[in-house]
Design a protein around this motif. Structure first.
Motif, mmCIF file in Angstrom:
data_model
loop_
_atom_site.group_PDB
_atom_site.id
_atom_site.type_symbol
_atom_site.label_atom_id
_atom_site.label_comp_id
_atom_site.label_asym_id
_atom_site.label_seq_id
_atom_site.Cartn_x
_atom_site.Cartn_y
_atom_site.Cartn_z
ATOM 1 N N ALA A 30 0.827 -1.201 0.000
ATOM 2 C CA ALA A 30 0.000 0.000 0.000
ATOM 3 C C ALA A 30 0.866 1.258 0.000
ATOM 4 O O ALA A 30 0.559 2.248 -0.670
ATOM 5 N N SER A 31 1.976 1.222 0.750
ATOM 6 C CA SER A 31 2.880 2.365 0.798
ATOM 7 C C SER A 31 3.514 2.633 -0.565
ATOM 8 O O SER A 31 3.653 3.782 -1.001
ATOM 9 N N GLN A 32 3.904 1.563 -1.258
ATOM 10 C CA GLN A 32 4.509 1.717 -2.583
ATOM 11 C C GLN A 32 3.506 2.269 -3.588
ATOM 12 O O GLN A 32 3.842 3.126 -4.418
ATOM 13 N N LEU A 33 2.254 1.806 -3.492
ATOM 14 C CA LEU A 33 1.210 2.342 -4.367
ATOM 15 C C LEU A 33 0.999 3.833 -4.104
ATOM 16 O O LEU A 33 0.825 4.618 -5.037
ATOM 17 N N GLY A 34 1.004 4.208 -2.822
ATOM 18 C CA GLY A 34 0.837 5.606 -2.476
ATOM 19 C C GLY A 34 1.956 6.469 -3.048
ATOM 20 O O GLY A 34 1.720 7.561 -3.563
ATOM 21 N N THR A 35 3.193 5.964 -2.968
ATOM 22 C CA THR A 35 4.340 6.688 -3.524
ATOM 23 C C THR A 35 4.204 6.839 -5.026
ATOM 24 O O THR A 35 4.441 7.910 -5.588
ATOM 25 N N MET A 37 1.449 6.802 -6.861
ATOM 26 C CA MET A 37 0.351 7.693 -7.206
ATOM 27 C C MET A 37 0.701 9.148 -6.899
ATOM 28 O O MET A 37 0.254 10.062 -7.587
ATOM 29 N N LEU A 38 1.517 9.361 -5.876
ATOM 30 C CA LEU A 38 1.943 10.712 -5.536
ATOM 31 C C LEU A 38 2.891 11.267 -6.595
ATOM 32 O O LEU A 38 2.820 12.444 -6.950
ATOM 33 N N ILE A 51 -7.456 3.383 -9.871
ATOM 34 C CA ILE A 51 -7.961 2.875 -8.600
ATOM 35 C C ILE A 51 -9.107 1.890 -8.803
ATOM 36 O O ILE A 51 -9.287 0.953 -8.035
ATOM 37 N N GLU A 184 4.392 13.274 3.035
ATOM 38 C CA GLU A 184 3.629 12.701 1.925
ATOM 39 C C GLU A 184 2.275 13.378 1.768
ATOM 40 O O GLU A 184 1.861 13.715 0.652
ATOM 41 N N SER A 185 1.551 13.564 2.893
ATOM 42 C CA SER A 185 0.205 14.134 2.800
ATOM 43 C C SER A 185 0.244 15.573 2.300
ATOM 44 O O SER A 185 -0.640 16.003 1.549
ATOM 45 N N ARG A 188 0.696 15.397 -1.425
ATOM 46 C CA ARG A 188 -0.551 14.991 -2.082
ATOM 47 C C ARG A 188 -1.514 16.170 -2.177
ATOM 48 O O ARG A 188 -2.189 16.359 -3.187
#
Length: 209
Positions: A30-35, A37-38, A51, A184-185, A188
């Motif tokens: 999930a963390s890698q996906l967040g990175t 997408m960011l 998504i 990160e937030s 985003r």
């Protein structure tokens, strides 16, 4: 063909089609996906399709997230949403060169530091907008992107030939810095403002830090 987070970090071309379900199948966390997408300059339709949501569901979620950050609501309740096929074609402005699009991917990420007289350092992005202040004790404070920063000297994280769009090592360094500082937030939020044309292009001398 399997496409891992390490493949993306190494600069290998993203297969088409590729979405969140494919990434999960290929072992992305999930963390890698967040990175991922960011880092990408996502048009709304493309992000929704990645998504597995409709554009309306994505806009509703982003609206709630922004309200939560602003303190307008106390809690966001996450609910399951049905997967709907995305039929709208992605708009791709013909006048925007591919090179400019690739460069803009990293324009909100750290590019260097303003070192101040009080021994604190302010991290800035590719457009020299401040991101956060790092105090000598390690405390991190978000700085508004429009705020002008007085400084004694500058330090850069990379030069043009080692820019993150072309250099996997620079990408790893920058993403690790973002994670270590816990910003990160904030990035985003800035990516969302940028997509809506609301992110200041430059800091203003009228607002000083």
């Amino acid at each position: 063909m399997k496409y891992t987070f390490a493949d993306w970090m190494a600069g290998l071309k993203i297969p088409a089609p590729f979405n969140a379900a494919d990434a999960k199948r290929d072992g992305w966390t999930a963390s890698q996906l967040g990175t991922f997408m960011l880092a990408a300059p996502w048009p709304a339709e493309k992000l929704a399709a990645f998504i597995g949501w409709s554009r309306g569901e994505l806009e509703t979620f982003l609206g709630l997230a922004v309200a939560l950050v602003k303190g307008e609501i106390d809690t966001v309740l996450c609910v399951s949403v049905p997967v709907e096929p995305e039929t709208a074609a992605e708009a791709k402005p013909a006048e925007k060169p591919q090179g400019a699009r690739q460069a803009s991917t990293w324009n909100i990420f750290p590019y260097g530091y303003f070192h101040k007289a009080d021994q604190s350092s302010v991290l800035f992005d590719r457009n020299y907008r401040p991101i956060c202040r790092v105090r000598p004790g390690g405390e991190v404070e978000i700085v508004p992107p429009q705020q002008w920063v007085a400084f004694e000297r500058q330090e850069w994280l990379y030069v043009d030939k080692t820019a993150p769009r072309d250099c996997a090592e620079t990408r790893r360094t920058i993403l690790a810095l973002v994670a270590r500082l816990g910003i990160e937030s904030e990035l985003r939020s800035r990516r969302d403002l940028e997509s809506r044309g609301l992110l200041p292009q430059r800091a203003s001398r009228g607002e000083r830090a």
